[in-house]
Design a protein around this motif. Structure first.
Motif, PDB file in Angstrom:
ATOM      1  N   ARG A 175       0.816  -1.220   0.000  1.00 31.10           N
ATOM      2  CA  ARG A 175       0.000   0.000   0.000  1.00 31.10           C
ATOM      3  C   ARG A 175       0.847   1.265   0.000  1.00 31.10           C
ATOM      4  O   ARG A 175       0.377   2.337  -0.397  1.00 31.10           O
ATOM      5  N   TYR A 208      -2.126  -9.749 -11.055  1.00 29.98           N
ATOM      6  CA  TYR A 208      -3.303  -9.325 -11.819  1.00 29.98           C
ATOM      7  C   TYR A 208      -3.046  -9.438 -13.327  1.00 29.98           C
ATOM      8  O   TYR A 208      -3.919  -9.863 -14.087  1.00 29.98           O
ATOM      9  N   SER A 281      -9.418  -7.728  -0.154  1.00 31.10           N
ATOM     10  CA  SER A 281      -9.363  -6.874  -1.340  1.00 31.10           C
ATOM     11  C   SER A 281      -8.100  -6.020  -1.312  1.00 31.10           C
ATOM     12  O   SER A 281      -7.695  -5.538  -0.246  1.00 31.10           O
ATOM     13  N   THR A 282      -7.503  -5.835  -2.474  1.00 34.16           N
ATOM     14  CA  THR A 282      -6.414  -4.879  -2.565  1.00 34.16           C
ATOM     15  C   THR A 282      -7.001  -3.507  -2.889  1.00 34.16           C
ATOM     16  O   THR A 282      -8.189  -3.382  -3.211  1.00 34.16           O
ATOM     17  N   THR A 283      -6.168  -2.509  -2.830  1.00 35.25           N
ATOM     18  CA  THR A 283      -6.577  -1.188  -3.279  1.00 35.25           C
ATOM     19  C   THR A 283      -6.737  -1.227  -4.801  1.00 35.25           C
ATOM     20  O   THR A 283      -6.365  -2.208  -5.465  1.00 35.25           O
ATOM     21  N   SER A 284      -7.236  -0.175  -5.355  1.00 41.85           N
ATOM     22  CA  SER A 284      -7.411  -0.108  -6.808  1.00 41.85           C
ATOM     23  C   SER A 284      -6.074   0.088  -7.529  1.00 41.85           C
ATOM     24  O   SER A 284      -5.972  -0.186  -8.726  1.00 41.85           O
ATOM     25  N   TYR A 285      -5.061   0.525  -6.812  1.00 42.96           N
ATOM     26  CA  TYR A 285      -3.782   0.894  -7.448  1.00 42.96           C
ATOM     27  C   TYR A 285      -3.188  -0.245  -8.282  1.00 42.96           C
ATOM     28  O   TYR A 285      -2.871  -0.049  -9.463  1.00 42.96           O
ATOM     29  N   LYS A 287      -4.640  -2.749  -9.518  1.00 41.86           N
ATOM     30  CA  LYS A 287      -5.615  -3.261 -10.475  1.00 41.86           C
ATOM     31  C   LYS A 287      -5.639  -2.464 -11.773  1.00 41.86           C
ATOM     32  O   LYS A 287      -6.267  -2.881 -12.748  1.00 41.86           O
ATOM     33  N   ASN A 288      -4.960  -1.335 -11.791  1.00 43.62           N
ATOM     34  CA  ASN A 288      -4.960  -0.472 -12.968  1.00 43.62           C
ATOM     35  C   ASN A 288      -4.258  -1.167 -14.134  1.00 43.62           C
ATOM     36  O   ASN A 288      -3.081  -1.519 -14.045  1.00 43.62           O
TER      37      ASN A 288
END
Length: 317
Positions: A175, A208, A281-285, A287-288
């Motif tokens: 994070r 991902y 869940s991970t942050t959206s970072y 997942k980009n």
């Protein structure tokens, strides 16, 4: 804090093979011992062969002590002898691409199946140090070399039967990470905390990306946060030392990794992040998609001459 940390006791067939990088200490040691105790064939991949041999002997001694304590509670007629854990060692130096490739080729030459690859080994450098290949050590040992192993072993995993898995020991420290393509190899600035955090972020970003681009989806890939664990690595890390009052021991830290590796409940679960022995869940970072593509383009460029020649047959690049 650790009351919800558990994994199921399953009977693992003896021909089911697990590789645990960094299996001679800490989280990796406990994961290797428990998987072997349940019946699996475990290979601990380590840089120091003397420490690896000592670890294997210790695993056997701890298992026998626990086994005999349980047997003492049974009638004499029901008692049995402890088994020999099926644990062996192989040499792996993640700070060198040539030595990492040597490990890969030595394993391939054995023609063994591979059912689970646990990318657990990790370092946390206090100062900027470059490897013989010219890359910052955290970046190479924690991320790039493990990615190289994954890319070589994917076809073996895909051919090894039902329910094959890749498990990466990451960290919630991701994070605090950031992908800066202008400073990815710390050409401009270095911080011990940011370097470690970035390497753990890259593991998750690659998870991902691989989930999207590996053609055969039969092999699952997951990442785990083991919690704040007191290990030789974390005792040297200033960031994690701040949380030592809330730390877990090596066994507690290994529970999430073990669960992701062996729990039948998670068969087929891919591209997920585990924390406290459950999917989180991970942050959206990470997942980009644009960020994933940039990191992986860089990674493939770095690893180009070490990649499998047929990689495009199983990875959509």
């Amino acid at each position: 804090m650790g009351s919800n940390l558990s994994f199921p006791e399953v009977e693992i067939p003896p021909d089911r093979t697990y590789i645990v990088t960094g299996g001679n200490s800490g989280i990796g040691y406990n994961a290797a011992r428990e998987i072997a105790r349940m019946g699996g064939h475990v290979i601990i991949a380590c840089r120091n062969m003397s420490k690896a041999e000592t670890a294997i002997q210790q695993m056997q001694e701890e298992y026998e002590k626990e086994f005999k304590a349980k047997q003492a509670k049974l009638p004499v007629t029901d008692r049995t002898e402890p088994k020999k854990l099926n644990v062996e060692k192989m040499e792996l130096d993640l700070a060198s691409f040539e030595k990492t490739l040597k490990f890969i080729e030595e394993f391939k030459a054995r023609n063994l199946p591979l059912h689970c690859l646990i990318c657990n080994a990790g370092i946390a450098m206090k100062t900027k140090e470059m490897t013989e290949d010219g890359y910052e050590t955290n970046l190479q040992a924690n991320y790039l070399s493990h990615l190289l192993i994954i890319l070589h072993f994917l076809p073996i995993l895909q051919k090894s039967g039902d329910d094959c898995r890749i498990v990466q020991t990451s960290s919630m420290a991701y994070r605090m990470g950031k992908l800066d393509m202008n400073n990815i190899n710390y050409e401009q600035s270095f911080g011990s905390t940011s370097s470690y955090s970035n390497s753990k972020l890259y593991q998750i970003i690659s998870m991902y990306w691989l989930t999207r681009h590996v053609k055969d989806k039969s092999v699952t890939i997951t990442s785990v946060h083991p919690g704040f664990v007191k290990t030789p690595l974390t005792e040297r890390n200033a960031l994690i030392r701040k949380f030592m009052a809330f730390s877990r021991n090596g066994y507690e830290g290994a529970t999430t990794t073990i669960k992701a590796a062996i729990d039948p409940t998670y068969k087929g679960e891919t591209g997920v992040y585990f924390s406290d022995c459950k999917i989180s869940s991970t942050t959206s970072y990470p997942k980009n998609i644009e960020r994933q593509d940039k990191l992986m383009a860089y990674s493939f460029q770095v690893l180009d001459k070490y990649l499998p020649r047929d990689i495009k047959q199983y990875v959509d690049m």
